[in-house]
Each structure stands twice: as C-alpha cells, then as structure tokens.
Enzyme design. Structure first.
Site, mmCIF file in Angstrom:
data_model
loop_
_atom_site.group_PDB
_atom_site.id
_atom_site.type_symbol
_atom_site.label_atom_id
_atom_site.label_comp_id
_atom_site.label_asym_id
_atom_site.label_seq_id
_atom_site.Cartn_x
_atom_site.Cartn_y
_atom_site.Cartn_z
ATOM 1 N N HIS A 144 0.812 -1.216 0.000
ATOM 2 C CA HIS A 144 0.000 0.000 0.000
ATOM 3 C C HIS A 144 0.849 1.271 0.000
ATOM 4 O O HIS A 144 1.931 1.318 0.580
ATOM 5 C CB HIS A 144 -0.950 0.010 1.203
ATOM 6 C CG HIS A 144 -0.257 0.056 2.539
ATOM 7 N ND1 HIS A 144 0.176 1.224 3.122
ATOM 8 C CD2 HIS A 144 0.068 -0.933 3.403
ATOM 9 C CE1 HIS A 144 0.727 0.960 4.286
ATOM 10 N NE2 HIS A 144 0.685 -0.342 4.490
ATOM 11 N N ASP A 145 0.373 2.254 -0.704
ATOM 12 C CA ASP A 145 0.962 3.596 -0.760
ATOM 13 C C ASP A 145 2.343 3.628 -1.408
ATOM 14 O O ASP A 145 3.091 4.589 -1.220
ATOM 15 C CB ASP A 145 1.024 4.220 0.641
ATOM 16 C CG ASP A 145 -0.347 4.340 1.276
ATOM 17 O OD1 ASP A 145 -1.155 5.143 0.777
ATOM 18 O OD2 ASP A 145 -0.631 3.616 2.250
ATOM 19 N N GLY A 148 5.011 -1.401 2.365
ATOM 20 C CA GLY A 148 4.273 -0.160 2.185
ATOM 21 C C GLY A 148 5.165 1.058 2.058
ATOM 22 O O GLY A 148 6.269 1.106 2.606
#
Length: 268
Positions: free
Chosen positions: A120-121, A138
C-alpha cells in the site's frame, strides 16, 4: 468488448469497449479499465482501481486489494492508479492505498513477474522490472528503470533510485541511490550498475563521471555535505544533480558500501 460468459462485471465498472476479460475474473463497480487491456482468467480488480491502456493482466492477479495493514478499515481505503503498457504476470498483487491521499501508484511500461507484490501507498515509476516474488512493503518508492531480482524484499519507506539493480534474495533496508548495483541480506552497494547503464545508452564518459561522483561521496574522506558540494561543483551534470537530490531527501539513510576484497581479507 470480449467478455467471457463466466466473468463477473459489476454494474458501475467502466470498461472500454476494446477490453478483453477472461473466464472467472471479477471486476467490481467503480473500477476503470482503459483501452486494449487484456485481462486473463481468475483476476480480481477492485473498485478502487484505475487501470490505463494496453495493460496485460495474467491469471490470478489481484489489483487494488485490501492493504495488508492491521489498522485497515474499508472506509479508509485510497485508490490504486496504474498507467499504460504494464504487464502483471501470474498471481501478482498490488494493494490499494491506505495512508496517503494519492494512494498506490504504478507508472507506465513496468513488468512484474510471477508473485511480485506492491504494498500500500507505494510509488512505482516507469519501465521497472520485478523478477519473481520481488516484494515492496508499504510506502516504498521506485524511480524508473529499476531491476529487482528474484526474491528481493524492500523495507517500508525505502527508496530505490533510477537505473539501480538489486541482486537476488536481497533485503533492502536503506535507500539505494541512482545508477548503482546492490546485493546482500542487508543490501550493500557493490558499485555502478554498469551493464544496465550501457543497455540504456549511457556513454563511457557519463559512466566515468558517475563513478567519480560516488568515489568522492563514499571514499573521499569528506563529510557528506562537503562531498555533495564538491561533486556539484566538479561534475555539474544532470546525473550528479539527480544523485544529490536523492541523497539529500533520504529519510532512512543511504545503504553502505560493501567492503572491498582487501578489507574482507583484513577482517578475516
């Protein structure tokens, strides 16, 4: 549009008329799929996903899945935005965003081999290659033309600079500046990514200047700020400015040099 009769396309998914979708794939409402994209069998594309044109999505891929973060709740999810001309091989997973407003971003022309993972991100630039099972935690940032070999794992919040190659089964826990080759369970810098630079058209003169810049930074015996000032004055090229910007903006610190052969002998 070529949609296999066993595929499930939820009402509200925006799919270009030239897209092909294979058997047993699921595309959720809210997803956007660009022109000439080919989606194979058993693919899951969530409604958080914006997928550009001419992408190739192979069997078992999941795009925009829930972030693997214990603090995740569905209402906090951010989008996954993917550009054009990417290839996602079998069972690749790219998670949606969680903590940044821009979410997870993947650029153009990337090639992710089987079982690669983007957390994520993350921000992945253009023309990067992930070999089998290469993994980004992440918030990782990859610039462009990076080659991650098989089973490479990149720690969260690390950055990998342009034209870097990371050798297989390496663990990246600090930033790897541009143009370098890194390897090891706690990856260290081995030198220039000479083969990669040649393949991408860097001349012998350019490679020599980049090498001189890093020699000053790592082996010049200067404080970091002094070394950066010296190379900026002595080698005023785009490559030098790229290196300086990358190092000055590092939050996790820069990976160290691997010991030379003579240093290893002394240690033994």
């Amino acid at each position: 549009m070529r949609i296999h009769p066993t595929a499930i396309i939820e009402h509200g998914a925006q799919i270009h008329e030239t897209v092909a979708v294979g058997p047993y794939s699921i595309i959720e409402r809210g997803a956007e799929i660009g022109a000439e994209t080919v989606i194979d069998s058993c693919v899951r594309i969530t409604g958080r996903t914006r997928l550009g044109c001419r992408n190739r999505v192979h069997h078992g891929v999941v795009l925009g899945g829930d972030p693997q973060d214990l603090g995740f709740t569905p209402e906090r999810a951010k989008p996954l935005r993917i550009g054009d001309d990417n290839c996602f091989r079998e069972h690749v997973t790219v998670n949606a965003g969680l903590k940044s407003d821009t979410g997870t971003r993947v650029g153009n022309g990337n090639y992710l081999m089987a079982y690669a993972h983007v957390g994520h991100d993350c921000v992945v630039g253009d023309h990067n290659i992930f070999a089998n099972a290469a993994t980004l935690a992440g918030h990782v940032e990859l610039e462009h033309h990076v080659f991650l070999s098989g089973l490479v794992a990149v720690h969260q919040f690390c950055r990998v600079g342009a034209y870097v190659m990371v050798g297989g089964v390496s663990g990246v826990r600090q930033d790897i500046p541009p143009f370098l080759l890194a390897f090891g369970d706690h990856a260290r810098i081995l030198g220039l990514n000479i083969v990669g630079l040649r393949r991408h058209g860097f001349t012998a003169a350019q490679r020599g200047q980049i090498k001189a810049v890093y020699r000053t930074i790592f082996r010049g015996g200067l404080r970091l700020a002094e070394a950066l000032a010296e190379v900026e004055a002595g080698y005023p090229t785009d490559e030098t400015r790229h290196i300086i910007r990358f190092i000055e903006s590092s939050r996790r610190g820069i990976a160290s040099l691997a010991p030379t052969r003579s240093q290893r002998t002394e240690q033994e």
